[in-house]
Design a protein around this motif. Structure first.
Motif, PDB file in Angstrom:
ATOM      1  N   TRP A 131       7.571  16.814 -20.112  1.00  0.00           N
ATOM      2  CA  TRP A 131       8.894  16.720 -19.507  1.00  0.00           C
ATOM      3  C   TRP A 131       9.158  15.323 -18.954  1.00  0.00           C
ATOM      4  O   TRP A 131      10.284  15.025 -18.551  1.00  0.00           O
ATOM      5  N   GLU A 132       8.145  14.462 -18.926  1.00  0.00           N
ATOM      6  CA  GLU A 132       8.312  13.107 -18.407  1.00  0.00           C
ATOM      7  C   GLU A 132       8.650  12.172 -19.559  1.00  0.00           C
ATOM      8  O   GLU A 132       7.769  11.745 -20.312  1.00  0.00           O
ATOM      9  N   TYR A 133       9.917  11.862 -19.706  1.00  0.00           N
ATOM     10  CA  TYR A 133      10.347  10.994 -20.799  1.00  0.00           C
ATOM     11  C   TYR A 133      11.566  10.200 -20.345  1.00  0.00           C
ATOM     12  O   TYR A 133      12.302  10.594 -19.437  1.00  0.00           O
ATOM     13  N   ASN A 134      11.778   9.064 -21.001  1.00  0.00           N
ATOM     14  CA  ASN A 134      12.912   8.194 -20.689  1.00  0.00           C
ATOM     15  C   ASN A 134      13.987   8.225 -21.764  1.00  0.00           C
ATOM     16  O   ASN A 134      15.165   8.037 -21.476  1.00  0.00           O
ATOM     17  N   THR A 135      13.585   8.450 -23.005  1.00  0.00           N
ATOM     18  CA  THR A 135      14.525   8.483 -24.118  1.00  0.00           C
ATOM     19  C   THR A 135      14.301   9.753 -24.934  1.00  0.00           C
ATOM     20  O   THR A 135      13.249  10.402 -24.822  1.00  0.00           O
ATOM     21  N   GLU A 136      15.260  10.082 -25.778  1.00  0.00           N
ATOM     22  CA  GLU A 136      15.129  11.251 -26.643  1.00  0.00           C
ATOM     23  C   GLU A 136      14.035  11.048 -27.675  1.00  0.00           C
ATOM     24  O   GLU A 136      13.378  12.010 -28.088  1.00  0.00           O
ATOM     25  N   GLU A 137      13.837   9.790 -28.100  1.00  0.00           N
ATOM     26  CA  GLU A 137      12.752   9.514 -29.047  1.00  0.00           C
ATOM     27  C   GLU A 137      11.396   9.792 -28.422  1.00  0.00           C
ATOM     28  O   GLU A 137      10.487  10.320 -29.078  1.00  0.00           O
ATOM     29  N   GLU A 138      11.251   9.457 -27.147  1.00  0.00           N
ATOM     30  CA  GLU A 138       9.991   9.717 -26.454  1.00  0.00           C
ATOM     31  C   GLU A 138       9.760  11.214 -26.299  1.00  0.00           C
ATOM     32  O   GLU A 138       8.634  11.702 -26.460  1.00  0.00           O
ATOM     33  N   LEU A 139      10.828  11.965 -26.008  1.00  0.00           N
ATOM     34  CA  LEU A 139      10.708  13.413 -25.922  1.00  0.00           C
ATOM     35  C   LEU A 139      10.324  14.005 -27.275  1.00  0.00           C
ATOM     36  O   LEU A 139       9.501  14.925 -27.351  1.00  0.00           O
ATOM     37  N   GLY A 144      -0.735  10.136 -24.282  1.00  0.00           N
ATOM     38  CA  GLY A 144       0.142   9.089 -24.781  1.00  0.00           C
ATOM     39  C   GLY A 144      -0.461   8.342 -25.950  1.00  0.00           C
ATOM     40  O   GLY A 144      -1.649   7.971 -25.917  1.00  0.00           O
ATOM     41  N   SER A 145       0.321   8.103 -26.983  1.00  0.00           N
ATOM     42  CA  SER A 145      -0.184   7.412 -28.176  1.00  0.00           C
ATOM     43  C   SER A 145      -0.359   5.924 -27.944  1.00  0.00           C
ATOM     44  O   SER A 145      -1.096   5.269 -28.677  1.00  0.00           O
ATOM     45  N   VAL A 146       0.305   5.368 -26.924  1.00  0.00           N
ATOM     46  CA  VAL A 146       0.226   3.927 -26.664  1.00  0.00           C
ATOM     47  C   VAL A 146      -0.843   3.605 -25.625  1.00  0.00           C
ATOM     48  O   VAL A 146      -1.778   2.836 -25.879  1.00  0.00           O
ATOM     49  N   ASP A 147      -0.727   4.225 -24.442  1.00  0.00           N
ATOM     50  CA  ASP A 147      -1.667   3.912 -23.363  1.00  0.00           C
ATOM     51  C   ASP A 147      -2.822   4.894 -23.255  1.00  0.00           C
ATOM     52  O   ASP A 147      -3.784   4.649 -22.533  1.00  0.00           O
ATOM     53  N   GLY A 148      -2.747   6.019 -23.955  1.00  0.00           N
ATOM     54  CA  GLY A 148      -3.830   6.991 -23.923  1.00  0.00           C
ATOM     55  C   GLY A 148      -3.900   7.813 -22.663  1.00  0.00           C
ATOM     56  O   GLY A 148      -4.851   8.574 -22.466  1.00  0.00           O
ATOM     57  N   LYS A 149      -2.890   7.729 -21.788  1.00  0.00           N
ATOM     58  CA  LYS A 149      -2.891   8.486 -20.544  1.00  0.00           C
ATOM     59  C   LYS A 149      -2.253   9.863 -20.754  1.00  0.00           C
ATOM     60  O   LYS A 149      -1.376  10.032 -21.587  1.00  0.00           O
TER      61      LYS A 149
END
Length: 394
Positions: A55-63, A45-50
């Motif tokens: 396949w784990e996403y909430n929005t199309e932008e996140e995907l 992850g670019s924000v939390d580094g985890k």
């Protein structure tokens, strides 16, 4: 560079073949006999580094961001190639969401500017490795078991069968059994129940236990165990379990895995639910849904792919269960099958569909089956593998 590249293959080696699975992704170049890398389908992850699965996403932008970062790793850390103007073959499942396909196309065409992309069913590509156009393809992956009958290169869509019982279900069963009965020896030689330290059972540990310690037992043993445990029989008549193993954990801890866990964890795939469905009934139900003149050929051309199919004893158990189920009136009255035959593709089950994509990517007909970047930027459309309208052919 592998030696076989210079022996006989003279085609276009700029074609990238990728098979993005729920758990692992296979990636390589056309004309090669195996993928260059098999890595987890996960990104940092670019924000939390985890680390999280793509396949784990909430929005199309996140995907979109997940796929962009993931493909960067594939192109520039594993393949070491420039994606611009290259061709790509994407091996996908019939159950792949349309939103995922479109997000992947946006990343490839708009961000990395690839030349063409062909989306193809991994089940059809698996048969390509056998040189056959007829087969009953069972995909035992991470999230679900999927059976697709293919006749003369055409999937019989009305006969497709699927249940959410595969590797993920085995991991859940292993975790449940370990929490109930297993012990852990700490670095101070103190024995503790696993339920007191459940944090040690990560997804990676559960998968490693499955691969290293578990197996699919014989049908006769499984049937006897099932009858005694479900119907309250004499526990003294249970067959002798296999020996347990000591599984080392971090920090000098040792996990004690009993023989019952090793033998019974995979039974979750063969246990019939309330609708009497298991991974084996999927095969017979799929054949039953096909026209009668196809059934014999499908039963004699069964292909099993997916990483879960690599468990020891899987083929033998499926074949035994098939003959046992054929005694039930549901199948005995409607199917007159005398034998079942299994193909063994020229590759491990976990990358069979990728190998089919690598073979197709080396053909001269690839451009005519692909979507070009110009067409996608103009229309924003993607042709499906079963599309009849091929006006966008490159």
């Amino acid at each position: 560079m592998p030696l076989f590249e210079g022996l006989s293959y003279t085609g276009d080696k700029n074609v990238v073949i990728v098979d993005i699975g729920a758990a692992y992704t296979k990636c390589g170049l056309a004309g090669e006999s195996g993928p260059r890398c098999i890595i987890p389908s996960a990104v940092k992850g670019s924000v939390d580094g985890k680390i999280k699965k793509i396949w784990e996403y909430n929005t199309e932008e996140e995907l979109f961001d997940n796929l962009k970062d993931f493909l960067f790793v594939l192109y520039f850390r594993h393949l070491l190639v420039n994606p611009k103007d290259r061709r790509m073959v994407v091996c996908e499942s019939l159950l792949c969401p349309a939103s995922f396909r479109h997000a992947l196309a946006q990343v490839l065409f708009k961000h990395y500017e690839v030349g063409t992309v062909m989306f193809s069913s991994g089940h059809l590509l698996s048969l390509l490795t056998l040189g056959s156009s007829i087969g009953l393809v069972m995909d035992l992956g991470y999230q679900e078991a999927l059976v697709v009958p293919v006749y003369e290169g055409i999937p019989i869509l009305k006969a497709v069968q699927s249940i959410p019982s595969a590797s993920k279900a085995i991991h859940s069963r292993i975790k449940k059994m370990l929490l109930e009965t297993a012990k852990v020896t700490t670095e101070t030689r103190e024995e503790k129940s696993v339920s007191m330290m459940p944090e040690c059972l990560t997804e990676e540990i559960l998968e490693d236990i499955k691969v290293r310690c578990c197996f699919v037992t014989k049908f006769s043993r499984a049937k006897l165990i099932r009858e005694i445990t479900l119907h309250g029989g004499d526990s003294g008549k249970l067959p002798t379990p296999p020996p347990g193993v000591q599984y080392p954990l971090d920090g000098g801890k040792v996990l004690h895995i009993s023989g019952e866990i090793r033998e019974r964890a995979c039974e979750v795939m063969f246990e019939q639910d309330n609708e009497e469905v298991s991974i084996v009934t999927l095969i017979l139900d799929a054949i039953l849904q096909c026209p009668i003149d196809m059934r014999k050929e499908l039963a004699e051309n069964i292909v099993i792919i997916g990483g879960t199919a690599m468990l020891p004893g899987m083929y033998h158990r499926i074949k035994e269960e098939l003959f046992d189920l054929m005694k039930k009136p549901k199948y005995a009255d409607n199917l007159s099958l005398k034998k079942f035959k299994f193909h063994r593709p020229p590759a491990k089950e976990n990358y069979t569909s990728w190998l089919g994509g690598a073979m197709f990517g080396a053909l001269e007909t690839l451009p005519s089956k692909s979507v070009t970047r110009d067409f996608y930027l103009q229309t924003g459309k993607l042709t499906d593998w079963c599309a009849l309208d091929r006006e966008e052919v490159a």
